[in-house]
Design a protein around this motif. Structure first.
Motif, short mmCIF file in Angstrom:
data_model
loop_
_atom_site.label_atom_id
_atom_site.label_comp_id
_atom_site.label_asym_id
_atom_site.label_seq_id
_atom_site.Cartn_x
_atom_site.Cartn_y
_atom_site.Cartn_z
N UNK A 84 -11.17 25.72 54.75
CA UNK A 84 -11.13 24.65 53.75
C UNK A 84 -9.93 24.78 52.80
N UNK A 85 -9.47 26.01 52.56
CA UNK A 85 -8.31 26.17 51.69
C UNK A 85 -7.07 25.55 52.33
N UNK A 86 -6.90 25.74 53.62
CA UNK A 86 -5.77 25.10 54.31
C UNK A 86 -5.88 23.59 54.20
N UNK A 87 -7.07 23.06 54.40
CA UNK A 87 -7.28 21.62 54.30
C UNK A 87 -6.99 21.12 52.89
N UNK A 88 -7.39 21.90 51.88
CA UNK A 88 -7.17 21.47 50.50
C UNK A 88 -5.69 21.47 50.14
N UNK A 89 -4.95 22.44 50.64
CA UNK A 89 -3.50 22.48 50.36
C UNK A 89 -2.82 21.30 51.05
N UNK A 90 -3.23 20.99 52.26
CA UNK A 90 -2.67 19.83 52.94
C UNK A 90 -2.99 18.54 52.19
N UNK A 91 -4.20 18.44 51.66
CA UNK A 91 -4.56 17.25 50.89
C UNK A 91 -3.76 17.18 49.60
N UNK A 101 -6.89 16.96 46.40
CA UNK A 101 -6.44 18.23 46.96
C UNK A 101 -6.30 19.31 45.92
N UNK A 102 -5.83 18.94 44.73
CA UNK A 102 -5.68 19.93 43.67
C UNK A 102 -7.05 20.45 43.21
N UNK A 103 -7.98 19.54 42.98
CA UNK A 103 -9.33 19.96 42.59
C UNK A 103 -10.01 20.77 43.69
N UNK A 104 -9.82 20.32 44.90
CA UNK A 104 -10.40 21.01 46.06
C UNK A 104 -9.82 22.42 46.17
N UNK A 108 -12.04 25.84 45.85
CA UNK A 108 -12.09 26.79 46.96
C UNK A 108 -11.53 28.14 46.53
N UNK A 109 -10.44 28.12 45.76
CA UNK A 109 -9.87 29.37 45.27
C UNK A 109 -10.82 30.12 44.35
N UNK A 110 -11.50 29.38 43.48
CA UNK A 110 -12.48 30.00 42.59
C UNK A 110 -13.65 30.57 43.37
N UNK A 111 -14.15 29.81 44.34
CA UNK A 111 -15.27 30.29 45.16
C UNK A 111 -14.85 31.51 45.97
N UNK A 112 -13.65 31.50 46.53
CA UNK A 112 -13.17 32.64 47.31
C UNK A 112 -13.09 33.90 46.44
N UNK A 113 -12.46 33.77 45.28
CA UNK A 113 -12.27 34.93 44.42
C UNK A 113 -13.59 35.47 43.89
N UNK A 114 -14.44 34.58 43.41
CA UNK A 114 -15.71 35.04 42.85
C UNK A 114 -16.62 35.63 43.93
N UNK A 115 -16.60 35.06 45.11
CA UNK A 115 -17.42 35.59 46.19
C UNK A 115 -16.92 36.96 46.63
N UNK A 116 -15.61 37.12 46.69
CA UNK A 116 -15.04 38.40 47.08
C UNK A 116 -15.36 39.47 46.04
N UNK A 117 -15.21 39.13 44.78
CA UNK A 117 -15.48 40.10 43.72
C UNK A 117 -16.97 40.40 43.63
N UNK A 118 -17.82 39.40 43.84
CA UNK A 118 -19.25 39.67 43.84
C UNK A 118 -19.61 40.66 44.96
N UNK A 119 -19.06 40.43 46.15
CA UNK A 119 -19.35 41.33 47.27
C UNK A 119 -18.92 42.76 46.93
N UNK A 120 -17.78 42.91 46.31
CA UNK A 120 -17.28 44.25 45.95
C UNK A 120 -18.16 44.90 44.88
N UNK A 121 -18.41 44.16 43.81
CA UNK A 121 -19.17 44.73 42.70
C UNK A 121 -20.62 45.01 43.07
N UNK A 122 -21.24 44.11 43.82
CA UNK A 122 -22.63 44.33 44.22
C UNK A 122 -22.75 45.51 45.18
N UNK A 123 -21.80 45.65 46.07
CA UNK A 123 -21.82 46.80 46.99
C UNK A 123 -21.68 48.10 46.22
N UNK A 124 -20.80 48.13 45.25
CA UNK A 124 -20.64 49.34 44.45
C UNK A 124 -21.88 49.61 43.60
#
Length: 145
Positions: A84-91, A101-104, A108-124
């Motif tokens: 979806x990030x590729x699609x959003x940049x194309x839009x 496209x900018x909002x998208x 997507x960037x916020x969801x990606x970053x927060x999901x990645x950090x949640x996975x890291x912090x919760x695992x730790x």
């Protein structure tokens, strides 16, 4: 026993913050699809609900992961969000859909970053809990002897 994670980090609070941002951006992104494809710019030759569902389908696969808070599932969500990030940049590069496209992209960037950090912090945090439990068990065994 799992590797020791020092207790000087408050991974519980960090994971809680990451989860709040992840869930809110996930719901907002789903709402963004519905708002855009059904109400703002519906495709005149197709059913707008079907178009929205097609865009939301890769994200809806992870609804169980979002509800349960599984860190591994959040990491997999990050991999899926690359499409979806590729699609959003194309839009965003198209002048007709720049705002969409900018909002998208931001969502997507916020969801990606927060999901990645949640996975890291919760695992730790889970490793901290496992270490504390093992230490308490060892102390209980020592006191029994």
């Amino acid at each position: 026993m799992k590797a020791y994670i020092p207790d000087d980090h408050n991974y519980a609070a960090k994971a809680r913050f990451g989860r709040i941002v992840t869930v809110s951006s996930y719901v907002t992104l789903l709402g963004w699809f519905i708002l855009w494809h059904v109400f703002l710019i519906p495709v005149p030759t197709a059913n707008p609900w079907v178009i929205s569902l097609i865009h939301m389908l890769p994200l809806l696969v992870f609804i169980h992961v979002i509800i349960t808070g599984n860190p591994r599932g959040h990491a997999w969500l990050c991999f899926v969000l690359l499409l979806p990030f590729i699609q959003s940049v194309l839009a965003a590069t198209n002048p007709n859909t720049f705002i969409y496209g900018l909002g998208y992209s931001l969502l997507v960037g916020t969801l990606f970053t927060s999901s990645m950090m949640y996975a890291r912090w919760q695992s730790r945090y889970n490793k901290q809990l496992a270490h504390r439990s093992a230490a308490q068990q060892a102390n209980a065994d020592d006191s029994d002897n």
